[in-house]
Design a protein around this motif. Structure first.
Motif, short mmCIF file in Angstrom:
data_model
loop_
_atom_site.label_atom_id
_atom_site.label_comp_id
_atom_site.label_asym_id
_atom_site.label_seq_id
_atom_site.Cartn_x
_atom_site.Cartn_y
_atom_site.Cartn_z
N SER A 209 -8.40 -4.01 -3.06
CA SER A 209 -9.26 -2.91 -2.62
C SER A 209 -9.18 -2.81 -1.10
O SER A 209 -9.48 -3.78 -0.40
CB SER A 209 -10.68 -3.21 -3.11
N PRO B 9 -4.63 -6.02 -8.27
CA PRO B 9 -5.16 -4.90 -7.48
C PRO B 9 -5.85 -5.39 -6.21
O PRO B 9 -6.44 -6.47 -6.20
CB PRO B 9 -6.16 -4.23 -8.41
N ASP C 217 -4.40 5.72 -2.51
CA ASP C 217 -4.95 4.62 -3.31
C ASP C 217 -4.41 4.56 -4.72
O ASP C 217 -4.33 3.49 -5.32
CB ASP C 217 -6.49 4.73 -3.38
N ARG C 218 -4.05 5.71 -5.24
CA ARG C 218 -3.56 5.79 -6.60
C ARG C 218 -2.28 6.59 -6.66
O ARG C 218 -2.19 7.65 -6.04
CB ARG C 218 -4.59 6.51 -7.47
N HIS C 219 -1.30 6.10 -7.40
CA HIS C 219 -0.06 6.86 -7.58
C HIS C 219 -0.40 8.16 -8.30
O HIS C 219 -1.16 8.14 -9.28
CB HIS C 219 0.91 6.02 -8.42
N PHE D 104 -0.12 8.05 -11.99
CA PHE D 104 -0.73 6.85 -12.60
C PHE D 104 -1.02 7.05 -14.09
O PHE D 104 -0.75 6.18 -14.91
CB PHE D 104 -2.02 6.50 -11.85
N ARG E 140 0.86 -1.18 0.00
CA ARG E 140 0.00 0.00 0.00
C ARG E 140 0.90 1.24 0.00
O ARG E 140 1.92 1.25 0.70
CB ARG E 140 -0.91 -0.09 1.23
N GLY F 281 0.93 1.20 -9.48
CA GLY F 281 0.28 2.43 -9.06
C GLY F 281 -0.97 2.34 -8.22
O GLY F 281 -1.69 3.32 -8.08
N GLN F 282 -1.26 1.17 -7.68
CA GLN F 282 -2.42 1.05 -6.77
C GLN F 282 -2.14 -0.06 -5.77
O GLN F 282 -1.25 -0.89 -6.00
CB GLN F 282 -3.69 0.77 -7.56
N SER F 283 -2.89 -0.10 -4.67
CA SER F 283 -2.70 -1.14 -3.66
C SER F 283 -2.71 -2.49 -4.34
O SER F 283 -3.51 -2.73 -5.24
CB SER F 283 -3.81 -1.10 -2.62
#
Ligand code: CDM
Ligand code: ATP
Length: 281
Positions: A159, A157, A269-271, A274, A34, A143-145
């Motif tokens: 959530s 991915p 949550d998002r780079h 991204f 994360r 770029g995301q968890s």
């Protein structure tokens, strides 16, 4: 656009299981990554002469071995770009801190140059290239968890609900290789099933070894553990604890002994870069 200032976030490993070892000595992991809204800042200034330079200094790291310079050279070699770049890093993340600072810097340089040099390279291609720089680089480009397998390059991915963390940086740098080569490291944790995370009990398999070899890590886990379930990130040294919210985090930090290097960060949550990678065809 000839100059950009980009963010390079920290990561934490919510858990890290060592599930095997490859013939080349590298370890097979299962981990949940994360990003946190705390990290380094990097200014990239395009050069027309093709030269790549680091204009800031990083104690103990020569220019050519700095991951930001290596990332830029990688992008230039793979794409035959005629451009060069001046790279200035405002370093906030500790080295050997288990927060992926060097890997994150490398990923942000790759994404930054993808835009600054007008390259249009796809995310999966960048992830494959990035793996040659370090095991955590593909995650930052993803770029995301994420739930990760392999050495961290097989990503799905994940959530996760938003969360706020207190992170303590013990006054020690942990060399990742020293933890992975320790005789008492357990390497046979049962593979987990992503669908059952986070209900299943998890841990960081590198923690016991790091605590034994580095008393500063042990002390930080003891100190933060007085307030809840404190866990080490990556191969250490940093230790994190999830709090209900920022106000609880601030109260907790106020109770830590003076001189403790600690900070509070929300999950990311998002780079932020991204969209600077295209999707692969
Ligand atoms: C522990 C993590 O932080 C989890 O996110 C990463 O897997 C570490 O990635 P990293 O810092 O980029 O590590 P690298 O610089 O690639 O590896 C340093 C050394 O650690 C050992 N190493 C690293 C990763 C891995 N999966 N197995 C290993 O055995 C290897 O001896 C390697 O020479
Ligand atoms: N730009 C950079 N930032 C940090 N470290 C770098 C950089 N370039 C090269 N390095 C080298 O990489 C080593 C690992 O740095 P890094 O900050 O990624 O460690 P870490 O936080 O323990 O990462 P991980 O969680 O991946 O184990 C450093 O000790 C340093 O020698």
């Amino acid at each position: 656009m000839s100059s950009v200032r980009v963010f390079a976030p920290a990561k934490i490993n919510l858990f890290l299981h060592v599930v095997g070892r490859r013939p080349d000595g590298y370890h097979l992991l299962e981990t949940a990554f994360r990003m946190l809204a705390h990290g380094d800042w990097i200014t990239l200034t395009r050069r027309e002469d093709g030269a790549i330079h680091r204009t800031s200094t990083l104690a103990g790291v020569a220019e050519e071995s700095d991951l930001v310079v290596r990332a830029a050279r990688l992008m230039q070699t793979r794409t035959n770009s005629r451009f060069g770049v001046d790279i200035a890093v405002e370093k906030k993340l500790p080295m050997g801190g288990g927060l992926g600072g060097g890997s994150s810097d490398a990923a942000s340089v790759m994404l930054g140059l993808n835009r600054l040099w007008g390259l249009g390279i796809g995310r999966e291609t960048l992830q494959q290239w990035g793996l040659t720089l370090g095991a955590d680089v593909p995650f930052f480009l993803f770029g995301q968890s994420a739930f990760a397998q392999g050495v961290g390059e097989k990503l799905q991915p994940l959530s996760l609900p938003p969360a706020c963390y207190v992170v303590v940086e013990p006054p020690v740098a942990v060399p990742t290789g020293q933890i992975f080569t320790a005789d008492d490291l357990t390497r046979d944790t049962e593979p987990t099933i992503i669908a059952r995370f986070p209900e299943l009990p998890t841990r960081n398999d590198l923690e016991l070894v790091a605590r034994r070899l580095f008393p500063e890590v042990d002390a930080a886990i003891e100190m933060l553990g007085a307030f809840g379930e404190a866990r080490m990130s990556g191969s250490g040294s940093s230790v994190f604890l999830r709090c209900a919210d920022a106000s609880e985090a601030r109260k907790l930090v106020a109770k830590l002994p003076s001189g403790t290097q600690a900070w509070i960060a929300e999950s990311l949550d998002r780079h932020p870069l991204f969209d600077w990678a295209d999707s692969d065809q």
